[in-house]
Write an enzyme that holds these catalytic residues in place. Structure first.
Site, mmCIF file in Angstrom:
data_model
loop_
_atom_site.group_PDB
_atom_site.id
_atom_site.type_symbol
_atom_site.label_atom_id
_atom_site.label_comp_id
_atom_site.label_asym_id
_atom_site.label_seq_id
_atom_site.Cartn_x
_atom_site.Cartn_y
_atom_site.Cartn_z
ATOM 1 N N ASP A 1 47.493 18.476 -6.122
ATOM 2 C CA ASP A 1 47.490 18.214 -7.481
ATOM 3 C C ASP A 1 46.328 19.030 -8.440
ATOM 4 O O ASP A 1 45.780 19.505 -7.541
ATOM 5 C CB ASP A 1 48.672 17.049 -7.831
ATOM 6 C CG ASP A 1 49.502 15.886 -7.988
ATOM 7 O OD1 ASP A 1 50.030 17.363 -7.525
ATOM 8 O OD2 ASP A 1 49.552 15.225 -7.952
ATOM 9 N N LYS B 1 50.011 18.629 -12.168
ATOM 10 C CA LYS B 1 50.917 18.893 -14.129
ATOM 11 C C LYS B 1 49.533 17.603 -15.494
ATOM 12 O O LYS B 1 49.613 16.633 -14.383
ATOM 13 C CB LYS B 1 51.549 17.770 -13.516
ATOM 14 C CG LYS B 1 52.982 17.869 -13.008
ATOM 15 C CD LYS B 1 53.794 16.961 -12.523
ATOM 16 C CE LYS B 1 54.746 16.222 -14.036
ATOM 17 N NZ LYS B 1 55.400 17.720 -14.092
ATOM 18 N N MET C 1 45.382 7.294 -17.058
ATOM 19 C CA MET C 1 45.982 8.121 -18.234
ATOM 20 C C MET C 1 46.122 7.291 -19.789
ATOM 21 O O MET C 1 47.825 7.465 -19.836
ATOM 22 C CB MET C 1 47.478 8.946 -17.705
ATOM 23 C CG MET C 1 47.362 9.798 -16.269
ATOM 24 S SD MET C 1 48.922 9.961 -16.239
ATOM 25 C CE MET C 1 49.616 8.152 -15.047
#
Length: 282
Positions: free
Chosen positions: A47, A69, A184
Site C-alpha cells: 500500500d 489507494k 481518514m
C-alpha cells in the site's frame, strides 16, 4: 537470535498469500512473522502508507508491486487488487500483501481475504499495530487511561465514496464515547467537528492530529474541537493522519517521549490546569 526466532515460525508457501500489517510506520514495529514473510516472499504487493524502510526488508530479488489507494488521487480499484493477489498465487508465487497498520482495521483486508476464499487460495492473516494505537503512542497519547476513559471508539472519517459516512451515529458516539479515534478524517474535520459539537461535545475539548505517525516525518498538531478546522488549515499539514478527540490528548504534555528525546521537558501532572474535565468516575 533472530534466525532462531524465525525457525519455529510458519513458512510462506508457494501459491499462498499472507495479508500482513506493517504497523504505523517504524519498521521496528513489524512483527517477527511479518519480517519472516518479507524475507521469503516472491512478490510484495504494498500500500501507499507502507514505510519504504519496511520494504527494504524484502528478500533480494523479490518483486515490489505498488497497489496504493489514496483519497482524491488515481488509484487501483479494490476488486482489481484482490484479483491480482489471486493471479499471483495461481502462478505459484509466494505473495505477501503488505498493508499499513493492521489489515483488518479500515484496511480492506477482509475484502481481500474473502476474494482469496472465493478462489480457493490459501492465506494467512498477520496482524499489525494499527495507527489508532501505535501512532498515538508515538505521539505520547495513550488511547486509554484509567483516570480518563473506560471506552474508546474507532471510526473512519470517510466512506467508499469519499464523504463522511451517514451510517455513523454521531449523536450516540458523541454522547457515549469519552475518546474517539478517527482514521481518514482530516479532510472532513469541519463537518466532523460540527457533528460532535452538535451531539453535545464541548468546543474546548482537546484534539490532536498525528501526521505521518511513527516515521521521521511525524508531526503533531494539538488544538480543540471548535478550533480544529481553522488550526488544520493554518498548519498546512496533510494526511495521512490519525485524529484523536478526548482528554487523553492532555497526557501528551507528560508522555511525549519522542519530544523528551529532543529536549522537551515533560510535566509530571498534565491535568494540573485542566480541572479534571471529562474524567470518568469509577
Amino acid at each position: 537470535m533472530i534466525d532462531g526466532a524465525f525457525s519455529h515460525l510458519p513458512a510462506l508457501e508457494p501459491g499462498s498469500v499472507w495479508l500482513v500489517g506493517a504497523g504505523p510506520g517504524d519498521p521496528g514495529l513489524l512483527t517477527l512473522l511479518a519480517a519472516k514473510g518479507l524475507a521469503e516472499a516472491d512478490v510484495v504487493v504494498h500500500d501507499a502508507l507502507v514505510n519504504e524502510d519496511c520494504l527494504k526488508l524484502a528478500r533480494t530479488g523479490a518483486e515490489l508491486e505498488y497497489a496504493g489507494k489514496r483519497g482524491g488521487k488515481p488509484s487501483a480499484k479494490q476488486r482489481d487488487i484482490s484479483l491480482r493477489l489471486v493471479e499471483l498465487a495461481r502462478a505459484g508465487k509466494r505473495v505477501l500483501r503488505l498493508k499499513g497498520g493492521d489489515p483488518f482495521v479500515f484496511g480492506r483486508g477482509g475484502e481481500e481475504a474473502l476474494t482469496l476464499v472465493e478462489h480457493n487460495i490459501p492465506f494467512r492473516i498477520v496482524p499489525g499495530i494499527t495507527a489508532g494505537i501505535g501512532g498515538l503512542a508515538y505521539a505520547g497519547i495513550p488511547v486509554t487511561h484509567r483516570e480518563i476513559n473506560h471506552a474508546v471508539t474507532f471510526l473512519t472519517g470517510h466512506d467508499s465514496s469519499g464523504i463522511v459516512p451517514d451510517a455513523i451515529n454521531w449523536g450516540a458516539i458523541g454522547k457515549g464515547s469519552p475518546v474517539i479515534v478517527m482514521y481518514m478524517a482530516m479532510k472532513h474535520i469541519a463537518q466532523i467537528s460540527a457533528n460532535l459539537i452538535a451531539s453535545g461535545r464541548s468546543a474546548s475539548e482537546p484534539v490532536a492530529f498525528v501526521c505521518n505517525a511513527a516515521t521521521g516525518e511525524q508531526q503533531v498538531l494539538e488544538t480543540t474541537l471548535g478550533e480544529a478546522p481553522a488550526a488544520v488549515a493554518a498548519s498546512g499539514l496533510e494526511p495521512p493522519a490519525v485524529v484523536v478527540v478526548g482528554e487523553v490528548v492532555r497526557l501528551r504534555a507528560s508522555l511525549d517521549w519522542l519530544g523528551a528525546l529532543g529536549g522537551r521537558r515533560l510535566q509530571p501532572d498534565p491535568f494540573r490546569h485542566a480541572g479534571g474535565q471529562g474524567k470518568e468516575t469509577a
